[in-house]
Design an enzyme around this catalytic site. Structure first.
Site, PDB file in Angstrom:
ATOM      1  N   ARG A  75       3.212   3.243  -4.658  1.00  0.00           N
ATOM      2  CA  ARG A  75       2.277   2.327  -5.321  1.00  0.00           C
ATOM      3  C   ARG A  75       0.830   2.645  -4.946  1.00  0.00           C
ATOM      4  O   ARG A  75      -0.084   2.424  -5.742  1.00  0.00           O
ATOM      5  CB  ARG A  75       2.635   0.879  -4.981  1.00  0.00           C
ATOM      6  CG  ARG A  75       3.951   0.445  -5.606  1.00  0.00           C
ATOM      7  CD  ARG A  75       4.166  -1.045  -5.563  1.00  0.00           C
ATOM      8  NE  ARG A  75       5.435  -1.422  -6.202  1.00  0.00           N
ATOM      9  CZ  ARG A  75       5.756  -2.647  -6.584  1.00  0.00           C
ATOM     10  NH1 ARG A  75       4.916  -3.644  -6.379  1.00  0.00           N
ATOM     11  NH2 ARG A  75       6.923  -2.888  -7.161  1.00  0.00           N
ATOM     12  N   GLU A 111       1.293  -6.074  -6.336  1.00  0.00           N
ATOM     13  CA  GLU A 111       1.714  -6.025  -4.935  1.00  0.00           C
ATOM     14  C   GLU A 111       1.824  -4.584  -4.426  1.00  0.00           C
ATOM     15  O   GLU A 111       2.410  -3.720  -5.078  1.00  0.00           O
ATOM     16  CB  GLU A 111       3.069  -6.709  -4.764  1.00  0.00           C
ATOM     17  CG  GLU A 111       3.588  -6.685  -3.330  1.00  0.00           C
ATOM     18  CD  GLU A 111       5.066  -7.012  -3.230  1.00  0.00           C
ATOM     19  OE1 GLU A 111       5.683  -6.582  -2.239  1.00  0.00           O
ATOM     20  OE2 GLU A 111       5.608  -7.664  -4.143  1.00  0.00           O
ATOM     21  N   ARG A 125      16.708   1.114  -3.410  1.00  0.00           N
ATOM     22  CA  ARG A 125      17.029  -0.225  -3.919  1.00  0.00           C
ATOM     23  C   ARG A 125      17.629  -0.116  -5.313  1.00  0.00           C
ATOM     24  O   ARG A 125      17.124   0.608  -6.170  1.00  0.00           O
ATOM     25  CB  ARG A 125      15.783  -1.114  -3.949  1.00  0.00           C
ATOM     26  CG  ARG A 125      15.181  -1.314  -2.551  1.00  0.00           C
ATOM     27  CD  ARG A 125      14.006  -2.255  -2.553  1.00  0.00           C
ATOM     28  NE  ARG A 125      13.400  -2.304  -1.224  1.00  0.00           N
ATOM     29  CZ  ARG A 125      12.307  -3.010  -0.922  1.00  0.00           C
ATOM     30  NH1 ARG A 125      11.723  -3.726  -1.854  1.00  0.00           N
ATOM     31  NH2 ARG A 125      11.825  -2.994   0.313  1.00  0.00           N
ATOM     32  N   SER A 180       3.755  -6.371   1.581  1.00  0.00           N
ATOM     33  CA  SER A 180       4.195  -7.731   1.877  1.00  0.00           C
ATOM     34  C   SER A 180       4.384  -7.818   3.382  1.00  0.00           C
ATOM     35  O   SER A 180       5.155  -7.052   3.957  1.00  0.00           O
ATOM     36  CB  SER A 180       5.507  -8.037   1.140  1.00  0.00           C
ATOM     37  OG  SER A 180       5.819  -9.412   1.227  1.00  0.00           O
ATOM     38  N   ARG A 232       8.447   0.624 -10.015  1.00  0.00           N
ATOM     39  CA  ARG A 232       9.749   0.109  -9.587  1.00  0.00           C
ATOM     40  C   ARG A 232      10.809   1.209  -9.712  1.00  0.00           C
ATOM     41  O   ARG A 232      11.469   1.351 -10.726  1.00  0.00           O
ATOM     42  CB  ARG A 232      10.134  -1.110 -10.426  1.00  0.00           C
ATOM     43  CG  ARG A 232      11.213  -1.981  -9.804  1.00  0.00           C
ATOM     44  CD  ARG A 232      11.453  -3.231 -10.643  1.00  0.00           C
ATOM     45  NE  ARG A 232      10.284  -4.082 -10.694  1.00  0.00           N
ATOM     46  CZ  ARG A 232       9.983  -5.003  -9.778  1.00  0.00           C
ATOM     47  NH1 ARG A 232      10.769  -5.173  -8.736  1.00  0.00           N
ATOM     48  NH2 ARG A 232       8.907  -5.747  -9.904  1.00  0.00           N
TER      49      ARG A 232
END
Length: 432
Positions: free
Chosen positions: A397, A355, A268, A358, A283
């Site tokens: 994560r 988070e 990403r 999801s 991130r």
């Protein structure tokens, strides 16, 4: 995408729902004008086609009678030119309508709370108690630095640039152990079929799951070796290739539900996230995930969402990581989602939940873009499936959460019991 019928027969109501739930302003005037053009051009093409057919038939009759057919031929040629022009206009209008509709987000389920951003999300439950440290806990970067520098951001920057990392030694093995543990759990206990999928996909595939055309800037696009090579992009998640396995396919009702699990790297660009979580693994431009995807009958999708989310929760429970389950509000949900749960793991150095998964029910939003369908027993016409996806979990994560929650006063990191078989029986990673 949403059903085109909503924009033809319920345009005002759909625009109001989008504004109220998503804050999305639909250009009603433009859509209304385009729809009227479409109708007029549809009538015009049908009229021209009928008239050309009639004139062509008359040519045959006149020729049989020995009459001069040159004027009739000229008239048919003229009608043909008009028809082709009208067809092109109709195609252009339909393409513009399609482009507008493709950029409209999904309508939320009635259970989704109204809200503008993450502050309006609804906490559903919590599991586990955050650990009380008798020393000052370090963040995952500092923890890893003491473990033979197993997390090297300088090396990542040297090889690729900012927001890349090189994992080495026991940290790299722990990362691999997490991946294997998640895959084994989901395939042996939760019934998923493991898949290995391409990391590069074409643009039809990205359109199918909703990344294109709206979110092209979030992707890494690959320059082909030749001008004729099909444009490809790196996947942002395995959801993209997994869900598209059924693009332009029709499943038998007996095949549903379809459940897939895959481990892939994810890529990403993080467009628009400058300055956010620049330290550590939270991130990155490249990270790993174990992705879960379901394709189901419409009446089963809400129950499937609960099951899928529960499967992701099980990973956190077996790793004994405190987390909370949150129902996202309308303003915080993804573009294609109708209902989403986020799982947020406790990070002690940030003193908050972050988070880690999801899980979303997309209804038929993606299936309509992909034409992923199924046929019920005895039915003539196929129906659109409902698609769901979720992280089970984001590996990087999860590694962050382990390093922070399982750190010891002497700088070592304990290995959760569930992971010890994947670490060759190692119970802790000691300071170098």
């Amino acid at each position: 995408m949403l059903d085109a019928k909503l924009f033809r027969s319920e345009l005002t109501e759909t625009a109001e729902r989008l504004k109220a739930t998503r804050g999305f302003v639909l250009d009603v005037a433009r859509l209304d004008a385009l729809e009227q053009q479409r109708k007029d051009l549809q009538v015009r093409t049908e009229t021209l086609q009928a008239e050309r057919n009639s004139r062509s038939k008359a040519i045959g009759q006149a020729k049989a009678k020995g009459e001069d057919i040159a004027p009739l031929l000229a008239a048919v040629d003229d009608l043909g030119a008009q028809l082709e022009a009208a067809k092109q206009e109709l195609t252009d209008v339909q393409n513009e309508l399609q482009a507008i509709i493709a950029g409209v987000p999904n309508l939320p389920d009635a259970e989704v709370p109204l809200g503008a951003d993450e502050d309006d999300n609804l906490e559903v439950s919590r599991w586990g108690e955050p650990r009380q440290f008798d020393f000052e806990p370090k963040d995952h970067v500092d923890v890893a630095s003491a473990l033979n520098n197993g997390m090297d951001f300088d090396a990542g920057a040297k090889l690729a640039g900012a927001r890349f990392v090189v994992l080495q030694g026991h940290i790299a093995r722990l990362h691999r152990a997490l991946t294997q543990f998640m895959l084994d759990l989901h395939t042996t206990e939760h019934g998923y079929q493991e898949a290995y999928v391409p990391y590069l996909v074409n643009h039809d595939t990205l359109f199918g799951t909703g990344q294109l055309p709206k979110f092209g800037e979030d992707l890494f696009h690959v320059q082909g070796a030749t001008e004729n090579q099909v444009p490809l992009s790196l996947i942002p998640t395995a959801e993209v290739p997994l869900t598209n396995l059924w693009r332009d396919e029709i499943a038998d009702e007996s095949q549903l539900p379809l459940q897939y699990a895959a481990h892939t790297p994810c890529f990403r660009s993080e467009a628009g996230s400058h300055g956010r979580d620049t330290r550590g693994l939270i991130r990155q431009h490249q990270f790993d995930k174990v992705e879960l995807v379901w394709l189901v009958k419409p009446e089963d999708s809400m129950e499937a969402l609960e099951q899928l989310t529960g499967h992701a929760e099980k990973v956190l429970q077996l790793l004994e990581l405190p987390y909370r389950k949150v129902l996202l509000c309308t303003g915080d949900m993804g573009f294609g989602a109708a209902k989403t749960y986020d799982l947020e793991v406790w990070l002690p150095t940030q003193n908050k939940y972050r988070e880690i998964s999801s899980c979303s029910n997309m209804w038929d939003f993606q299936a309509r873009r992909m034409q992923a369908r199924f046929r019920r027993k005895g039915a003539k016409k196929p129906e659109l499936m409902h698609t769901l996806n979720g992280s089970g979990l984001a590996v990087g994560r999860t590694l962050v959460a382990l390093l922070e929650n399982y750190q010891q006063a002497d700088g070592s990191v304990a290995i959760p019991a569930a992971l010890q078989p994947y670490m060759g029986g190692l119970t802790k990673i000691s300071v170098a």
